[in-house]
Design a protein around this motif. Structure first.
Motif, short mmCIF file in Angstrom:
data_model
loop_
_atom_site.label_atom_id
_atom_site.label_comp_id
_atom_site.label_asym_id
_atom_site.label_seq_id
_atom_site.Cartn_x
_atom_site.Cartn_y
_atom_site.Cartn_z
N ASN A 1 0.84 -1.19 0.00
CA ASN A 1 0.00 0.00 0.00
C ASN A 1 0.88 1.24 0.00
OD1 ASN A 1 -2.18 -1.72 0.25
ND2 ASN A 1 -2.15 -1.63 2.46
N LYS A 2 0.82 1.99 -1.06
CA LYS A 2 1.61 3.21 -1.18
C LYS A 2 0.75 4.31 -1.77
CE LYS A 2 5.69 1.90 0.15
NZ LYS A 2 6.32 2.46 1.30
N GLY A 3 1.14 5.54 -1.53
CA GLY A 3 0.42 6.67 -2.08
C GLY A 3 0.72 6.93 -3.54
N ASP A 4 1.70 6.22 -4.10
CA ASP A 4 2.13 6.48 -5.47
C ASP A 4 2.52 5.14 -6.13
OD1 ASP A 4 3.22 7.43 -7.80
OD2 ASP A 4 4.83 8.56 -6.84
N ALA A 5 2.03 4.91 -7.33
CA ALA A 5 2.31 3.65 -8.03
C ALA A 5 3.79 3.46 -8.30
CB ALA A 5 1.52 3.58 -9.33
N SER A 6 4.53 4.54 -8.52
CA SER A 6 5.97 4.40 -8.78
C SER A 6 6.71 3.89 -7.54
CB SER A 6 6.57 5.72 -9.26
OG SER A 6 6.46 6.70 -8.25
N LYS A 7 6.16 4.15 -6.35
CA LYS A 7 6.77 3.61 -5.12
C LYS A 7 6.51 2.11 -5.01
CE LYS A 7 6.69 7.90 -2.58
NZ LYS A 7 6.17 8.63 -1.44
N ILE A 8 5.39 1.65 -5.56
CA ILE A 8 5.12 0.21 -5.58
C ILE A 8 6.14 -0.48 -6.48
CG2 ILE A 8 3.47 -1.54 -6.34
CD1 ILE A 8 1.26 0.37 -5.45
N GLU A 9 6.47 0.15 -7.59
CA GLU A 9 7.47 -0.42 -8.50
C GLU A 9 8.79 -0.64 -7.77
OE1 GLU A 9 9.79 0.47 -12.70
OE2 GLU A 9 8.56 2.04 -11.80
N GLY A 10 9.15 0.28 -6.90
CA GLY A 10 10.39 0.15 -6.14
C GLY A 10 10.36 -0.99 -5.13
N LYS A 11 9.19 -1.49 -4.79
CA LYS A 11 9.04 -2.56 -3.80
C LYS A 11 8.82 -3.93 -4.43
CE LYS A 11 9.20 -0.27 0.09
NZ LYS A 11 10.04 -0.65 1.20
N LEU A 12 8.80 -4.04 -5.76
CA LEU A 12 8.50 -5.32 -6.41
C LEU A 12 9.48 -6.42 -6.03
CD1 LEU A 12 7.40 -4.18 -9.98
CD2 LEU A 12 5.97 -5.03 -8.12
N ASP A 13 10.78 -6.10 -6.02
CA ASP A 13 11.78 -7.11 -5.65
C ASP A 13 11.50 -7.66 -4.26
OD1 ASP A 13 13.06 -6.49 -8.05
OD2 ASP A 13 14.42 -5.08 -7.10
N ASP A 14 11.19 -6.76 -3.34
CA ASP A 14 10.92 -7.15 -1.96
C ASP A 14 9.64 -7.99 -1.86
OD1 ASP A 14 11.75 -7.03 0.74
OD2 ASP A 14 10.18 -5.55 1.14
N MET A 15 8.63 -7.66 -2.66
CA MET A 15 7.39 -8.43 -2.65
C MET A 15 7.63 -9.86 -3.10
SD MET A 15 4.87 -5.47 -4.20
CE MET A 15 3.31 -6.33 -4.13
N VAL A 16 8.43 -10.04 -4.16
CA VAL A 16 8.73 -11.38 -4.67
C VAL A 16 9.59 -12.14 -3.66
CG1 VAL A 16 9.83 -12.71 -6.52
CG2 VAL A 16 8.53 -10.66 -7.08
N LYS A 17 10.60 -11.48 -3.10
CA LYS A 17 11.49 -12.13 -2.14
C LYS A 17 10.72 -12.61 -0.91
CE LYS A 17 15.52 -11.37 0.82
NZ LYS A 17 14.96 -12.17 1.87
N LYS A 18 9.90 -11.73 -0.34
CA LYS A 18 9.15 -12.10 0.86
C LYS A 18 8.15 -13.22 0.57
CE LYS A 18 9.58 -7.85 3.47
NZ LYS A 18 8.87 -6.69 4.04
N SER A 19 7.63 -13.25 -0.65
CA SER A 19 6.71 -14.33 -1.02
C SER A 19 7.45 -15.67 -1.03
CB SER A 19 6.10 -14.06 -2.39
OG SER A 19 5.30 -12.92 -2.37
N PHE A 20 8.60 -15.71 -1.70
CA PHE A 20 9.33 -16.97 -1.80
C PHE A 20 10.11 -17.33 -0.54
CE2 PHE A 20 8.80 -16.37 -6.49
CZ PHE A 20 7.98 -17.49 -6.65
N ASP A 21 10.21 -16.40 0.40
CA ASP A 21 10.77 -16.75 1.72
C ASP A 21 9.90 -17.79 2.41
OD1 ASP A 21 12.98 -15.12 1.53
OD2 ASP A 21 12.16 -13.51 2.79
N LYS A 22 8.63 -17.84 2.02
CA LYS A 22 7.67 -18.77 2.64
C LYS A 22 7.44 -20.00 1.78
CE LYS A 22 5.66 -14.99 5.12
NZ LYS A 22 4.52 -14.51 5.82
N TYR A 23 8.36 -20.29 0.85
CA TYR A 23 8.27 -21.48 0.01
C TYR A 23 9.44 -22.39 0.35
CZ TYR A 23 8.26 -24.66 -3.89
OH TYR A 23 8.22 -25.80 -4.63
N PRO A 24 9.31 -23.68 0.40
CA PRO A 24 8.04 -24.43 0.44
C PRO A 24 7.36 -24.26 1.78
CG PRO A 24 9.88 -25.93 0.73
CD PRO A 24 10.46 -24.57 0.51
N PRO A 25 6.05 -24.47 1.81
CA PRO A 25 5.32 -24.28 3.08
C PRO A 25 5.73 -25.34 4.09
CG PRO A 25 3.89 -25.24 1.42
CD PRO A 25 5.19 -24.90 0.73
N LYS A 26 5.68 -24.94 5.34
CA LYS A 26 5.99 -25.89 6.43
C LYS A 26 4.71 -26.67 6.74
CE LYS A 26 9.59 -23.14 8.54
NZ LYS A 26 9.82 -22.10 7.59
N LYS A 27 4.90 -27.95 6.93
CA LYS A 27 3.71 -28.80 7.24
C LYS A 27 3.58 -28.99 8.71
CE LYS A 27 3.30 -30.99 2.89
NZ LYS A 27 2.61 -32.00 2.19
#
Length: 166
Positions: free
Chosen positions: A140-166
């Motif tokens: 959530n950002k006030g400007d779409a260009s700031k979201i673009e700057g966070k894309l790497d972090d969004m992908v990294k944090k997503s795959f930090d939780k792969y594979p799921p723990k059972k």
């Protein structure tokens, strides 16, 4: 003064990045060794989030972070899992309440506009075509260009939780 302190405390929660993971409990993630990116969609009216360079950047990030998890990228041909992602942006507004008035006994309502960027990454088992893992990252950002700057972090944090723990 009380209003300023309270608004500063509430603001970080409004703009925090959120990652939600869903997975198939019956899936055996140890049998997945290769992956291919089969579809990447950009659904934003804002040009800073809807360009070819953004797509290349997301492809690169998916390759980098899934390879770091031990999977091998397959540029063409069959892979154990197919990766699909969608990036979208939506203008939203949030209403915040904080004490105001005489001795803080009143309530003041303020509308705060922001842009919500949502990245959905799906992993589908090629053999069965079933969804085995999904990450939903919201920024959530006030400007779409700031979201673009966070894309790497969004992908990294997503795959930090792969594979799921059972």
């Amino acid at each position: 003064m009380k209003t300023l302190v309270l608004s500063l405390l509430l603001t970080p929660g409004l703009f925090a990045q959120k990652i939600q993971i869903e997975s198939d409990p019956a899936a055996d993630f140890s049998k997945f060794h290769t992956f291919a990116i089969v579809d990447g969609r950009l659904n934003s009216a804002n040009p800073s989030l809807n360009g070819e360079l953004v797509k290349k950047r997301l492809d690169f990030d998916v390759q980098k972070f899934l390879s770091a998890k031990g999977l091998t990228y397959v540029a063409s041909g069959p892979a154990d899992v197919n990766v699909r992602y969608t990036l979208g942006a939506v203008r939203r507004s949030e209403v915040e309440a904080y004490p105001a008035g005489w001795r803080g006994w009143g309530t003041r309502w303020v509308r705060v506009p922001y842009t919500e960027g949502t990245l959905v990454i799906d992993l589908r088992e090629r053999a069965t075509r079933s969804l085995v893992w999904r990450a939903i990252a919201r920024e959530n950002k006030g400007d779409a260009s700031k979201i673009e700057g966070k894309l790497d972090d969004m992908v990294k944090k997503s795959f930090d939780k792969y594979p799921p723990k059972k």
